[in-house]
Design a protein around this motif. Structure first.
Motif, PDB file in Angstrom:
ATOM      1  N   ALA A  23       0.820  -1.214   0.000  1.00 22.06           N
ATOM      2  CA  ALA A  23       0.000   0.000   0.000  1.00 22.06           C
ATOM      3  C   ALA A  23       0.853   1.262   0.000  1.00 22.06           C
ATOM      4  CB  ALA A  23      -0.945  -0.004   1.200  1.00 22.06           C
ATOM      5  N   GLY A  28      -2.833  -1.692  -4.146  1.00 20.38           N
ATOM      6  CA  GLY A  28      -3.779  -2.360  -3.275  1.00 20.38           C
ATOM      7  C   GLY A  28      -3.558  -3.861  -3.249  1.00 20.38           C
ATOM      8  N   ARG A  29      -4.159  -4.501  -2.245  1.00 16.95           N
ATOM      9  CA  ARG A  29      -3.979  -5.942  -2.082  1.00 16.95           C
ATOM     10  C   ARG A  29      -4.730  -6.744  -3.136  1.00 16.95           C
ATOM     11  NH1 ARG A  29      -3.656  -9.581   3.300  1.00 16.95           N
ATOM     12  NH2 ARG A  29      -3.768 -11.620   2.287  1.00 16.95           N
ATOM     13  N   SER A  30      -5.972  -6.375  -3.425  1.00 20.07           N
ATOM     14  CA  SER A  30      -6.835  -7.136  -4.326  1.00 20.07           C
ATOM     15  C   SER A  30      -7.055  -8.540  -3.750  1.00 20.07           C
ATOM     16  CB  SER A  30      -6.258  -7.164  -5.746  1.00 20.07           C
ATOM     17  OG  SER A  30      -7.193  -7.689  -6.661  1.00 20.07           O
ATOM     18  N   ASP A 126      -6.674  -7.103 -10.498  1.00 20.43           N
ATOM     19  CA  ASP A 126      -7.132  -5.923  -9.768  1.00 20.43           C
ATOM     20  C   ASP A 126      -7.830  -5.013 -10.778  1.00 20.43           C
ATOM     21  OD1 ASP A 126      -7.411  -3.432  -8.493  1.00 20.43           O
ATOM     22  OD2 ASP A 126      -5.625  -3.758  -7.271  1.00 20.43           O
ATOM     23  N   SER A 129      -6.717  -0.990 -10.470  1.00 24.86           N
ATOM     24  CA  SER A 129      -5.384  -0.581 -10.927  1.00 24.86           C
ATOM     25  C   SER A 129      -5.028  -1.156 -12.290  1.00 24.86           C
ATOM     26  CB  SER A 129      -4.330  -1.026  -9.910  1.00 24.86           C
ATOM     27  OG  SER A 129      -4.202  -2.443  -9.906  1.00 24.86           O
ATOM     28  N   ARG A 225      -9.678  -2.510   3.429  1.00 25.03           N
ATOM     29  CA  ARG A 225     -10.879  -3.287   3.139  1.00 25.03           C
ATOM     30  C   ARG A 225     -11.860  -3.163   4.302  1.00 25.03           C
ATOM     31  NH1 ARG A 225     -12.305  -8.874   3.848  1.00 25.03           N
ATOM     32  NH2 ARG A 225     -13.088  -9.878   1.956  1.00 25.03           N
ATOM     33  N   ASP A 242     -10.839  -4.660  -4.269  1.00 27.94           N
ATOM     34  CA  ASP A 242     -10.054  -3.793  -5.161  1.00 27.94           C
ATOM     35  C   ASP A 242     -10.162  -2.320  -4.764  1.00 27.94           C
ATOM     36  OD1 ASP A 242      -9.310  -6.022  -6.541  1.00 27.94           O
ATOM     37  OD2 ASP A 242     -10.533  -5.643  -8.311  1.00 27.94           O
ATOM     38  N   HIS A 243     -10.332  -2.049  -3.481  1.00 28.29           N
ATOM     39  CA  HIS A 243     -10.480  -0.675  -2.994  1.00 28.29           C
ATOM     40  C   HIS A 243      -9.213   0.135  -3.241  1.00 28.29           C
ATOM     41  CE1 HIS A 243      -7.785  -1.080   0.497  1.00 28.29           C
ATOM     42  NE2 HIS A 243      -8.232  -2.330   0.549  1.00 28.29           N
ATOM     43  N   VAL A 245      -6.117   2.672  -2.160  1.00 26.17           N
ATOM     44  CA  VAL A 245      -5.310   2.669  -0.936  1.00 26.17           C
ATOM     45  C   VAL A 245      -5.460   3.961  -0.156  1.00 26.17           C
ATOM     46  CG1 VAL A 245      -3.661   1.009  -1.839  1.00 26.17           C
ATOM     47  CG2 VAL A 245      -3.257   3.442  -2.192  1.00 26.17           C
TER      48      VAL A 245
END
Length: 276
Positions: A23, A28-30, A126, A129, A225, A242-243, A245
């Motif tokens: 981040a 993002g993590r996804s 993702d 992104s 998340r 997929d929020h 960061v």
């Protein structure tokens, strides 16, 4: 071993555990939107927890096994498809998922895991992104790794199917004081409807306006998340896999992490309630 995609349905992507820890670099993590369902699909086949699966939104996926493979389907139960148990597909056999009977997102795991090309250590797509493998399309040939793990015992299934109406836990957010006291009452007293603008980034919720106690804008700050962010419309957005960061609107609360998986199964038109 490979699977050939005959039809992708409305949206099918490859997902694993995502890209944690990036981040600070704006990444993002996804990963799977319903992590518990994806983990179960892998356990049923003896795959490692980080094996990539197919996340299928609203059914419609059709695949052909180009060699004999074992598969398992979890998450949203789809009409006409076996559920929560290992199933052997012989060479040339097809698997077709109908419309979900309950829930929204199904997870199709293959013994050995999908071995599509990883990006930054993950095979997750993702959508925000654009990182990771492309969205699955007609004619795609998806490679499958060798199945080397031990087969599990029988105690990993069955599990509860996704619920269509939820009550989930919410904790106060870092900007809870930006909202009028009545807004906090409204947040927990309302059955919020999931709108058709929702996706893997987040659920857009419709209901009463959450009134602010103060005006002004915030500098961008970190998001995770489960954040319930409230834009100027006063209609909250619950962030999923997929929020972004960072965000610039106040966060009134955070949904308990385990409950976010359940929220990922809410289709447009369904409702969710929040309890403190």
């Amino acid at each position: 071993m490979t699977l050939t995609v005959l039809a992708p349905g409305p949206l099918t992507t490859a997902q694993d555990l995502g890209r944690p820890g990036l981040a600070a670099q704006g990444i993002g993590r996804s990963g799977a939107a319903d992590r518990a369902a994806a983990a179960l699909a892998n356990r049923l086949l003896g795959n490692p927890p980080d094996a990539a699966v197919l996340e299928v939104t609203a059914g419609g996926l059709a695949v052909r096994a180009d060699a004999a493979v074992w598969v398992a389907l979890t998450g949203a139960r789809c009409a006409g498809a076996p559920y929560a148990a290992p199933v052997r597909l012989s060479a040339g056999a097809e698997l077709r998922l109908g419309t979900p009977v309950s829930g929204l997102r199904s997870y199709l795991a293959v013994r050995g895991g999908l071995t599509v090309r990883p990006v930054l250590g993950s095979r997750s797509t993702d959508l925000l992104s654009g990182l990771g493998p492309a969205v699955v399309g007609v004619g795609d040939v998806l490679p499958v790794g060798p199945g080397t793990g031990s087969w599990p015992g029988v105690d990993v299934a069955p599990v509860a199917e996704p619920a269509d109406g939820l009550v989930v836990a919410v904790r106060p957010g870092p900007r809870a004081d930006w909202f009028a006291e009545d807004a906090h009452r409204v947040l927990t007293a309302t059955a919020w409807e999931v709108t058709g603008e929702s996706n893997r980034v987040g659920l857009r919720l419709a209901g009463p306006v959450l009134e602010r106690a103060r005006d002004g804008e915030l500098p961008s700050e970190g998001l995770v998340r489960g954040a319930l962010q409230v834009p100027p419309s006063g209609q909250p957005v619950l962030f999923l896999a997929d929020h972004p960061v960072t965000g610039g609107y106040p966060v009134i609360g955070y949904v308990a992490d385990a409950d976010v998986d359940r929220c990922a199964q809410l289709a447009p038109g369904r409702t969710v309630r929040f309890r403190r």
